[in-house]
Write a protein that holds these residues in place. Sequence first.
Motif, PDB file in Angstrom:
ATOM      1  N   GLU A  13       0.729  -1.377   0.020  1.00 40.69           N
ATOM      2  CA  GLU A  13       0.019  -0.075   0.111  1.00 40.69           C
ATOM      3  C   GLU A  13       0.878   1.217  -0.069  1.00 40.69           C
ATOM      4  N   LEU A  14       0.678   2.325  -0.775  1.00 38.16           N
ATOM      5  CA  LEU A  14       1.382   3.360  -1.066  1.00 38.16           C
ATOM      6  C   LEU A  14       0.348   4.464  -0.610  1.00 38.16           C
ATOM      7  N   ARG A  15       0.845   5.190   0.211  1.00 33.23           N
ATOM      8  CA  ARG A  15       0.081   6.438   0.694  1.00 33.23           C
ATOM      9  C   ARG A  15       0.517   7.665   0.476  1.00 33.23           C
ATOM     10  N   PHE A  20       1.862  15.188  -3.325  1.00 29.32           N
ATOM     11  CA  PHE A  20       1.680  13.930  -4.152  1.00 29.32           C
ATOM     12  C   PHE A  20       0.132  13.461  -4.084  1.00 29.32           C
ATOM     13  N   ARG A  21      -0.601  13.531  -2.908  1.00 34.66           N
ATOM     14  CA  ARG A  21      -1.886  13.064  -2.941  1.00 34.66           C
ATOM     15  C   ARG A  21      -2.855  13.875  -4.005  1.00 34.66           C
ATOM     16  N   LYS A  27      -5.463   9.126  -1.861  1.00 39.53           N
ATOM     17  CA  LYS A  27      -4.558   9.089  -0.695  1.00 39.53           C
ATOM     18  C   LYS A  27      -3.960   7.821  -0.481  1.00 39.53           C
ATOM     19  N   THR A  28      -4.632   6.731  -1.080  1.00 40.48           N
ATOM     20  CA  THR A  28      -4.000   5.411  -0.778  1.00 40.48           C
ATOM     21  C   THR A  28      -4.108   4.483  -2.263  1.00 40.48           C
ATOM     22  N   THR A  93       5.630  12.105   1.554  1.00 42.18           N
ATOM     23  CA  THR A  93       5.319  13.473   2.090  1.00 42.18           C
ATOM     24  C   THR A  93       6.503  14.175   1.911  1.00 42.18           C
ATOM     25  N   THR A  94       6.357  15.484   2.174  1.00 38.03           N
ATOM     26  CA  THR A  94       7.629  16.239   2.016  1.00 38.03           C
ATOM     27  C   THR A  94       7.682  16.712   3.572  1.00 38.03           C
TER      28      THR A  94
END
Length: 99
Positions: A13-15, A20-21, A27-28, A93-94
Motif C-alpha cells: 500500500e502506497l500512501r 503527491f496526493r 490518498k492510498t 510526503t515532504t
Amino acid sequence: MTRANPDETVTVELRFYAPFRDAVGEKTVALDLPAGATLGDALARVAERHPEVEGKLLDDEGEVRRGVRALRNGNERAEADDRLDDGDEVSFTTPIHGG
C-alpha cells in the motif's frame, strides 16, 4: 541467493500526502506486484496509472527525489531499490519545516 517465484505476488500500500496526493488523485493506492519488486517498480506502476506524478517522486536516475520523504511501515526510510515485502506500507510526503 534465493530467487523469487515468478508466480508469487506481494500486496503493498502506497500512501500519498501533500502535493503527491493531489498528483495521484487519491490518498492510498494498493498494488499487487511480483515478489522481489522494488519501491521503484511500485512507483513506475503508479506513474503508469497517474502520469501527473511522473518526476515528482523519483529523479532522472530513478532515486527518490531530494525533498521527498518516503517512509516504509511508518518509521524506516525507503529507497527506490528497496525490495518490498507483502503487507508493506510506504508513505510519501515532504518534510515539514517550521519553528
